[in-house]
Design a protein around this motif. Sequence first.
Motif, PDB file in Angstrom:
ATOM      1  N   TYR A   1       0.853  -1.147   0.142  1.00 42.02           N
ATOM      2  CA  TYR A   1      -0.166   0.238   0.092  1.00 42.02           C
ATOM      3  C   TYR A   1       0.707   1.404   0.113  1.00 42.02           C
ATOM      4  O   TYR A   1       0.686   2.309  -0.705  1.00 42.02           O
ATOM      5  CB  TYR A   1      -0.968  -0.005   1.072  1.00 42.02           C
ATOM      6  CG  TYR A   1      -2.063   1.068   1.054  1.00 42.02           C
ATOM      7  CD1 TYR A   1      -3.202   0.674   0.360  1.00 42.02           C
ATOM      8  CD2 TYR A   1      -1.927   2.359   1.695  1.00 42.02           C
ATOM      9  CE1 TYR A   1      -4.336   1.668   0.195  1.00 42.02           C
ATOM     10  CE2 TYR A   1      -2.698   3.518   1.406  1.00 42.02           C
ATOM     11  CZ  TYR A   1      -3.943   2.988   0.674  1.00 42.02           C
ATOM     12  OH  TYR A   1      -4.926   4.009   0.526  1.00 42.02           O
ATOM     13  N   CYS A   2       2.084   1.279   0.820  1.00 42.23           N
ATOM     14  CA  CYS A   2       2.713   2.400   0.949  1.00 42.23           C
ATOM     15  C   CYS A   2       3.430   2.700  -0.503  1.00 42.23           C
ATOM     16  O   CYS A   2       3.797   3.915  -0.909  1.00 42.23           O
ATOM     17  CB  CYS A   2       3.924   2.166   1.989  1.00 42.23           C
ATOM     18  SG  CYS A   2       3.238   2.265   3.432  1.00 42.23           S
ATOM     19  N   ALA A   3       3.865   1.613  -0.975  1.00 44.84           N
ATOM     20  CA  ALA A   3       4.669   1.778  -2.400  1.00 44.84           C
ATOM     21  C   ALA A   3       3.777   2.173  -3.567  1.00 44.84           C
ATOM     22  O   ALA A   3       4.067   2.963  -4.359  1.00 44.84           O
ATOM     23  CB  ALA A   3       5.229   0.401  -2.538  1.00 44.84           C
ATOM     24  N   GLU A   4       2.496   1.432  -3.666  1.00 37.69           N
ATOM     25  CA  GLU A   4       1.704   1.686  -4.708  1.00 37.69           C
ATOM     26  C   GLU A   4       0.669   2.808  -4.342  1.00 37.69           C
ATOM     27  O   GLU A   4       0.303   3.477  -5.535  1.00 37.69           O
ATOM     28  CB  GLU A   4       0.767   0.582  -4.940  1.00 37.69           C
ATOM     29  CG  GLU A   4       1.566  -0.693  -5.315  1.00 37.69           C
ATOM     30  CD  GLU A   4       0.702  -1.920  -5.498  1.00 37.69           C
ATOM     31  OE1 GLU A   4      -0.588  -1.661  -5.460  1.00 37.69           O
ATOM     32  OE2 GLU A   4       1.295  -3.077  -5.864  1.00 37.69           O
ATOM     33  N   ARG A   5       0.389   3.482  -3.306  1.00 37.55           N
ATOM     34  CA  ARG A   5      -0.793   4.401  -3.228  1.00 37.55           C
ATOM     35  C   ARG A   5      -0.027   5.560  -2.582  1.00 37.55           C
ATOM     36  O   ARG A   5      -0.442   6.759  -2.705  1.00 37.55           O
ATOM     37  CB  ARG A   5      -1.630   3.800  -2.169  1.00 37.55           C
ATOM     38  CG  ARG A   5      -2.657   2.826  -2.814  1.00 37.55           C
ATOM     39  CD  ARG A   5      -3.501   3.265  -4.030  1.00 37.55           C
ATOM     40  NE  ARG A   5      -4.400   4.262  -3.873  1.00 37.55           N
ATOM     41  CZ  ARG A   5      -5.422   4.081  -2.976  1.00 37.55           C
ATOM     42  NH1 ARG A   5      -6.084   2.878  -2.940  1.00 37.55           N
ATOM     43  NH2 ARG A   5      -6.241   5.112  -3.084  1.00 37.55           N
ATOM     44  N   LEU A   6       1.042   5.351  -1.592  1.00 34.49           N
ATOM     45  CA  LEU A   6       1.354   6.790  -0.958  1.00 34.49           C
ATOM     46  C   LEU A   6       2.795   7.501  -1.440  1.00 34.49           C
ATOM     47  O   LEU A   6       2.926   8.635  -1.526  1.00 34.49           O
ATOM     48  CB  LEU A   6       1.766   6.408   0.728  1.00 34.49           C
ATOM     49  CG  LEU A   6       0.444   5.884   1.233  1.00 34.49           C
ATOM     50  CD1 LEU A   6       0.882   5.574   2.678  1.00 34.49           C
ATOM     51  CD2 LEU A   6      -0.656   6.862   1.103  1.00 34.49           C
ATOM     52  N   GLN A   7       3.834   6.698  -1.993  1.00 36.12           N
ATOM     53  CA  GLN A   7       4.911   7.226  -2.661  1.00 36.12           C
ATOM     54  C   GLN A   7       4.334   7.882  -3.862  1.00 36.12           C
ATOM     55  O   GLN A   7       5.131   9.153  -4.125  1.00 36.12           O
ATOM     56  CB  GLN A   7       5.759   6.010  -2.861  1.00 36.12           C
ATOM     57  CG  GLN A   7       7.254   6.743  -3.300  1.00 36.12           C
ATOM     58  CD  GLN A   7       8.059   5.689  -4.161  1.00 36.12           C
ATOM     59  OE1 GLN A   7       7.705   4.777  -4.824  1.00 36.12           O
ATOM     60  NE2 GLN A   7       9.429   5.796  -3.835  1.00 36.12           N
ATOM     61  N   PRO A   8       3.622   7.372  -4.731  1.00 37.33           N
ATOM     62  CA  PRO A   8       3.138   8.174  -5.822  1.00 37.33           C
ATOM     63  C   PRO A   8       2.545   9.595  -5.649  1.00 37.33           C
ATOM     64  O   PRO A   8       2.692  10.514  -6.479  1.00 37.33           O
ATOM     65  CB  PRO A   8       2.224   7.522  -6.430  1.00 37.33           C
ATOM     66  CG  PRO A   8       2.684   5.993  -6.142  1.00 37.33           C
ATOM     67  CD  PRO A   8       3.038   6.066  -4.534  1.00 37.33           C
ATOM     68  N   ILE A   9       2.023   9.914  -4.662  1.00 37.38           N
ATOM     69  CA  ILE A   9       1.495  11.142  -4.336  1.00 37.38           C
ATOM     70  C   ILE A   9       2.294  12.152  -3.130  1.00 37.38           C
ATOM     71  O   ILE A   9       1.845  13.045  -2.942  1.00 37.38           O
ATOM     72  CB  ILE A   9       0.133  11.102  -3.706  1.00 37.38           C
ATOM     73  CG1 ILE A   9      -0.142  10.336  -2.348  1.00 37.38           C
ATOM     74  CG2 ILE A   9      -0.838  10.201  -4.740  1.00 37.38           C
ATOM     75  CD1 ILE A   9      -1.445  10.324  -1.598  1.00 37.38           C
ATOM     76  N   ASN A  10       3.398  11.440  -2.918  1.00 38.64           N
ATOM     77  CA  ASN A  10       4.358  12.320  -1.969  1.00 38.64           C
ATOM     78  C   ASN A  10       5.020  13.475  -2.550  1.00 38.64           C
ATOM     79  O   ASN A  10       4.772  14.557  -1.843  1.00 38.64           O
ATOM     80  CB  ASN A  10       5.432  11.382  -1.531  1.00 38.64           C
ATOM     81  CG  ASN A  10       6.220  11.901  -0.432  1.00 38.64           C
ATOM     82  OD1 ASN A  10       5.749  12.593   0.714  1.00 38.64           O
ATOM     83  ND2 ASN A  10       7.557  11.674  -0.564  1.00 38.64           N
ATOM     84  N   ARG A  11       5.465  13.351  -3.565  1.00 38.63           N
ATOM     85  CA  ARG A  11       6.137  14.585  -4.373  1.00 38.63           C
ATOM     86  C   ARG A  11       4.919  15.761  -4.678  1.00 38.63           C
ATOM     87  O   ARG A  11       5.303  16.830  -4.542  1.00 38.63           O
ATOM     88  CB  ARG A  11       6.830  14.386  -5.454  1.00 38.63           C
ATOM     89  CG  ARG A  11       7.695  15.498  -6.130  1.00 38.63           C
ATOM     90  CD  ARG A  11       8.548  15.153  -7.277  1.00 38.63           C
ATOM     91  NE  ARG A  11       8.610  16.309  -8.018  1.00 38.63           N
ATOM     92  CZ  ARG A  11       9.283  16.402  -9.262  1.00 38.63           C
ATOM     93  NH1 ARG A  11       9.724  15.181  -9.766  1.00 38.63           N
ATOM     94  NH2 ARG A  11       9.698  17.318 -10.095  1.00 38.63           N
ATOM     95  N   GLU A  12       3.917  15.378  -5.257  1.00 39.84           N
ATOM     96  CA  GLU A  12       2.722  16.188  -5.735  1.00 39.84           C
ATOM     97  C   GLU A  12       2.227  16.625  -4.420  1.00 39.84           C
ATOM     98  O   GLU A  12       1.996  17.985  -4.358  1.00 39.84           O
ATOM     99  CB  GLU A  12       1.621  15.470  -6.386  1.00 39.84           C
ATOM    100  CG  GLU A  12       0.878  16.558  -6.911  1.00 39.84           C
ATOM    101  CD  GLU A  12      -0.445  15.781  -7.653  1.00 39.84           C
ATOM    102  OE1 GLU A  12      -1.172  16.346  -8.263  1.00 39.84           O
ATOM    103  OE2 GLU A  12      -0.352  14.690  -7.705  1.00 39.84           O
TER     104      GLU A  12
END
Length: 578
Positions: free
Chosen positions: A47-58
């Motif tokens: 979940y962290c890799a697929e859902r949370l890392q992708p929205i971290n920079r934005e």
Amino acid sequence: MQPYQPPIEDYRFLLGEVLNFDEAMGELGIEVDATLAEAVLEEAGRYCAERLQPINREGDEHGCSLKDGEVITPPGFAQAWHGFTEAGWTSLSAHPEFGGQGLPFILQLWLDEMLSATNMSFGLFAGLTRGAAEAIAAHARDDLKATYLPHLTSGAWTGAMALTESGAGTDLALLKTKAEPLSEDRFAVTGTKIFISSGDHDFGGNVVHLVLARLPDAPAGVKGISLFLVPKFLPDTSGGHTLRNTLSVGALEKKMGIHAQPTCVMNYDGAIGWLVGEPNRGLAAMFTMMNAERLMVGIQGLGQAGGAYSQAAAYARERLQGRSADGKRSCVPIIEHGDVRRMLLEVRSFVEGGRALAGWTALHLDRAQRHADAAERARSDALVALLTPVIKAGFTDLGFEGAVQAQQVFGGHGYIREWGMEQFVRDARIAQIYEGTNGVQAIDLVGRKLGMDDGKVVADFFARIDTDLAAAAGDVGEVAAAVGQALALLRDATAALKDADAEEASGAAVDYLRLFALVAMGWMWARMAAVPGDTPQHTAKRAVAQFYVRRILPQAEGLAAKLSAGSASLFLLPAEAF
């Protein structure tokens, strides 16, 4: 940025070969084994890799905004929160009585690590909600527990902790927020708080604030502080919570990092609240939440360093620059350069040693809550209390340093936003400051924790290290001997501080805590290096353990020298000369 790789193999190694997880669960009567624990961690990591890392920079670039008094979080955060709660991650370690899964706290702590590695701003929503629930469960009346805990456990509602005021930071005795009684159990809370993480959002549901305030007849100082549950929405006549309470977000703080986390100025204008715990005993009740948050914040430092390390290691394997050490090859991967290896190993040795120490501490937290023997519960509770400031301050200091080292591996690219490393540095910095600055944590360790049970708690901890070092000596003698020498320095420093006055203790505290943290992680490295096996993982552990005792642990000698020098030189310069 490279996709996040959850450290599942390391968790598996620690559960099965270092921390004796199955045995620990059996002693506590918890029907969870390492296989199930690994499966839970794998799903959490996914979940962290697929859902949370992708929205971290934005999330960092977009930040939060305030519109018509309501907080708007960055794109994707509300959806990610709903997915997070629907998957049950907010209920992981919560008590089953209120809808929790009751899983061991070690899984919660390592979930926090992965949250921090991938999206620290998001992880704060979950951590503060859990902390609020723990404080309510420990101190509130049964009707408040029944009303609020199921919603906080499920994540339908979130929590926030409202302590700080502009004139009362660390010194809570100065706070001015007032609570006027309206009836036997209802109060009107009035005042302004600053730096309130997760003070509001657009996820839907209620936001439950735990607010420190003074009753009209309260004595001065910290002995006159009470704790109040102040929700964003009040109960209505139909049994729902739809009536808007008179609390509002006055502004959003403009910050160095964690831009996607709404850090609010909160105004309470006669907001309705309920007393949690006893009158004028609010600080003790709030510390239930604060101590939980301090462990979480320590893990934030660990997670940020771990996330930054994984990016730096991948970059170092791919980046071609410079000649080989023998001068025969050009354009080699920078992982071949000694200085790059030094930086990576400094970070890795902290991350893996810290991860093991955090896991050991988490198992003792479960013992403190669930062991059948009251004496064992008390013993483990004291050990967790001893290590809490060490983890909070030690891990966040080393975590920030690790993020900076990982950024340095990238050279100029580390300073450019697109690689993501500068965000790690900015986000990691706050962890050294909030939930009690690291200097305050160090003073707590020296001034309070070393004296617990007349010094028997710290002596018990040192004895545990002695036992494990003796067991490891036959397998990894150099590692065990080096940790033993550092432990001797720590023992001497502990004895010297036993009768120190406040001035001496304050001047020594930060160096002492760092020495303590280095020795505690050295102990974990001795345990990990002594695990028999010839797999690549076993070989790597022994190699990093050698680096730790040869290149990191020698800091103990310098710290011991600083401590033995005393605090006199700190006060030679008059205050007006600064």
